[in-house]
Design a protein around this motif. Structure first.
Motif, PDB file in Angstrom:
ATOM      1  N   GLU A 134       0.771  -1.267  -0.040  1.00  0.00           N
ATOM      2  CA  GLU A 134       0.063   0.008  -0.094  1.00  0.00           C
ATOM      3  C   GLU A 134       0.666   1.235  -0.060  1.00  0.00           C
ATOM      4  OE1 GLU A 134       0.086  -1.504   4.310  1.00  0.00           O
ATOM      5  OE2 GLU A 134      -0.258  -2.514   2.597  1.00  0.00           O
ATOM      6  N   ASN A 135       2.115   0.942   0.168  1.00  0.00           N
ATOM      7  CA  ASN A 135       3.013   2.496   0.267  1.00  0.00           C
ATOM      8  C   ASN A 135       4.046   2.394  -1.108  1.00  0.00           C
ATOM      9  OD1 ASN A 135       2.014   3.158   2.699  1.00  0.00           O
ATOM     10  ND2 ASN A 135       3.990   2.235   3.832  1.00  0.00           N
ATOM     11  N   LEU A 136       3.264   1.745  -2.114  1.00  0.00           N
ATOM     12  CA  LEU A 136       3.983   1.501  -3.502  1.00  0.00           C
ATOM     13  C   LEU A 136       3.089   2.457  -4.401  1.00  0.00           C
ATOM     14  CD1 LEU A 136       5.425  -1.831  -3.761  1.00  0.00           C
ATOM     15  CD2 LEU A 136       6.821   0.333  -2.899  1.00  0.00           C
ATOM     16  N   ASN A 137       3.677   3.063  -5.252  1.00  0.00           N
ATOM     17  CA  ASN A 137       2.966   3.655  -6.536  1.00  0.00           C
ATOM     18  C   ASN A 137       2.615   2.448  -7.439  1.00  0.00           C
ATOM     19  OD1 ASN A 137       3.122   6.420  -5.793  1.00  0.00           O
ATOM     20  ND2 ASN A 137       5.013   6.394  -6.204  1.00  0.00           N
ATOM     21  N   ASP A 138       1.750   2.811  -8.541  1.00  0.00           N
ATOM     22  CA  ASP A 138       1.489   1.948  -9.564  1.00  0.00           C
ATOM     23  C   ASP A 138       2.578   1.333 -10.399  1.00  0.00           C
ATOM     24  OD1 ASP A 138      -1.108   1.872  -8.842  1.00  0.00           O
ATOM     25  OD2 ASP A 138      -1.808   3.532 -10.345  1.00  0.00           O
ATOM     26  N   ASP A 139       3.707   2.186 -10.434  1.00  0.00           N
ATOM     27  CA  ASP A 139       5.026   1.736 -10.998  1.00  0.00           C
ATOM     28  C   ASP A 139       6.024   1.018 -10.117  1.00  0.00           C
ATOM     29  OD1 ASP A 139       6.048   3.764  -9.743  1.00  0.00           O
ATOM     30  OD2 ASP A 139       6.650   4.779 -11.286  1.00  0.00           O
ATOM     31  N   SER A 140       5.563   0.646  -8.850  1.00  0.00           N
ATOM     32  CA  SER A 140       6.338   0.069  -7.768  1.00  0.00           C
ATOM     33  C   SER A 140       7.339   0.907  -7.168  1.00  0.00           C
ATOM     34  CB  SER A 140       6.904  -1.307  -8.509  1.00  0.00           C
ATOM     35  OG  SER A 140       6.229  -2.103  -8.802  1.00  0.00           O
ATOM     36  N   SER A 141       7.218   2.341  -7.523  1.00  0.00           N
ATOM     37  CA  SER A 141       8.192   3.084  -6.867  1.00  0.00           C
ATOM     38  C   SER A 141       7.720   3.511  -5.445  1.00  0.00           C
ATOM     39  CB  SER A 141       8.285   4.399  -7.464  1.00  0.00           C
ATOM     40  OG  SER A 141       7.123   5.122  -7.603  1.00  0.00           O
ATOM     41  N   VAL A 142       8.360   3.763  -4.596  1.00  0.00           N
ATOM     42  CA  VAL A 142       7.855   4.127  -3.077  1.00  0.00           C
ATOM     43  C   VAL A 142       7.189   5.480  -3.016  1.00  0.00           C
ATOM     44  CG1 VAL A 142       8.677   4.525  -0.849  1.00  0.00           C
ATOM     45  CG2 VAL A 142       9.978   2.962  -2.131  1.00  0.00           C
ATOM     46  N   ASN A 143       6.053   5.358  -2.403  1.00  0.00           N
ATOM     47  CA  ASN A 143       5.159   6.392  -2.300  1.00  0.00           C
ATOM     48  C   ASN A 143       5.629   7.217  -0.855  1.00  0.00           C
ATOM     49  OD1 ASN A 143       3.195   8.449  -1.312  1.00  0.00           O
ATOM     50  ND2 ASN A 143       1.400   7.444  -2.972  1.00  0.00           N
ATOM     51  N   TRP A 144       6.514   8.040  -0.891  1.00  0.00           N
ATOM     52  CA  TRP A 144       7.103   8.558   0.275  1.00  0.00           C
ATOM     53  C   TRP A 144       6.292   9.307   1.131  1.00  0.00           C
ATOM     54  CZ3 TRP A 144      11.388   6.135   1.677  1.00  0.00           C
ATOM     55  CH2 TRP A 144      12.261   5.769   0.637  1.00  0.00           C
ATOM     56  N   ASN A 145       5.161  10.022   0.786  1.00  0.00           N
ATOM     57  CA  ASN A 145       4.159  10.754   1.472  1.00  0.00           C
ATOM     58  C   ASN A 145       3.489   9.435   2.426  1.00  0.00           C
ATOM     59  OD1 ASN A 145       4.545  13.053   0.391  1.00  0.00           O
ATOM     60  ND2 ASN A 145       3.198  12.760  -1.408  1.00  0.00           N
ATOM     61  N   TYR A 146       2.984   8.261   1.883  1.00  0.00           N
ATOM     62  CA  TYR A 146       2.533   7.212   2.547  1.00  0.00           C
ATOM     63  C   TYR A 146       3.217   6.611   3.568  1.00  0.00           C
ATOM     64  CZ  TYR A 146      -1.190   6.957  -0.853  1.00  0.00           C
ATOM     65  OH  TYR A 146      -2.592   7.269  -1.514  1.00  0.00           O
ATOM     66  N   VAL A 147       4.595   6.667   3.298  1.00  0.00           N
ATOM     67  CA  VAL A 147       5.813   5.745   4.350  1.00  0.00           C
ATOM     68  C   VAL A 147       5.743   7.004   5.385  1.00  0.00           C
ATOM     69  CG1 VAL A 147       8.098   5.369   4.506  1.00  0.00           C
ATOM     70  CG2 VAL A 147       6.850   4.487   2.455  1.00  0.00           C
ATOM     71  N   ASP A 148       5.876   8.424   4.908  1.00  0.00           N
ATOM     72  CA  ASP A 148       6.160   9.274   5.887  1.00  0.00           C
ATOM     73  C   ASP A 148       4.579   9.326   7.053  1.00  0.00           C
ATOM     74  OD1 ASP A 148       6.724  11.782   7.477  1.00  0.00           O
ATOM     75  OD2 ASP A 148       5.840  12.989   5.736  1.00  0.00           O
ATOM     76  N   SER A 149       3.514   9.292   6.307  1.00  0.00           N
ATOM     77  CA  SER A 149       2.413   9.116   7.237  1.00  0.00           C
ATOM     78  C   SER A 149       2.370   7.811   8.200  1.00  0.00           C
ATOM     79  CB  SER A 149       1.433   8.823   6.197  1.00  0.00           C
ATOM     80  OG  SER A 149      -0.159   8.978   7.091  1.00  0.00           O
ATOM     81  N   ASP A 150       2.812   6.685   7.642  1.00  0.00           N
ATOM     82  CA  ASP A 150       2.970   5.558   8.554  1.00  0.00           C
ATOM     83  C   ASP A 150       3.822   5.788   9.655  1.00  0.00           C
ATOM     84  OD1 ASP A 150       0.968   4.287   6.985  1.00  0.00           O
ATOM     85  OD2 ASP A 150       2.463   2.743   6.053  1.00  0.00           O
ATOM     86  N   MET A 151       5.190   6.440   9.337  1.00  0.00           N
ATOM     87  CA  MET A 151       6.216   6.381  10.283  1.00  0.00           C
ATOM     88  C   MET A 151       5.838   7.607  11.267  1.00  0.00           C
ATOM     89  SD  MET A 151       8.497   4.344   9.671  1.00  0.00           S
ATOM     90  CE  MET A 151       9.844   4.750  10.701  1.00  0.00           C
TER      91      MET A 151
END
Length: 66
Positions: free
Chosen positions: A20-37
């Motif tokens: 759920e923290n990856l974009n459609d192209d499998s790159s990291v969605n840093w906004n989602y990771v930031d939110s989780d952390m």
């Protein structure tokens, strides 16, 4: 015993690998990771330290030289 930064790094790497923290192209969605952390560490660390640590680990993951 691991220090808090080591635990932070381990948990951030785990968050980066969550689908759920990856974009459609499998790159990291840093906004989602930031939110989780931030949900976990926002109340534990001061904001400047949190973002220093977050950016340090993100740079490690992205292969950015310090």
């Amino acid at each position: 015993m691991a220090d808090l930064f080591d635990i932070f790094r381990k948990e951030m790497v785990a968050a980066i690998n969550e689908v759920e923290n990856l974009n459609d192209d499998s790159s990291v969605n840093w906004n989602y990771v930031d939110s989780d952390m931030y949900e976990v560490y926002g109340g534990v660390l001061s904001e400047p330290i949190y973002y220093d640590w977050f950016n340090e680990v993100a740079d490690e993951i992205e292969g950015v030289a310090a």
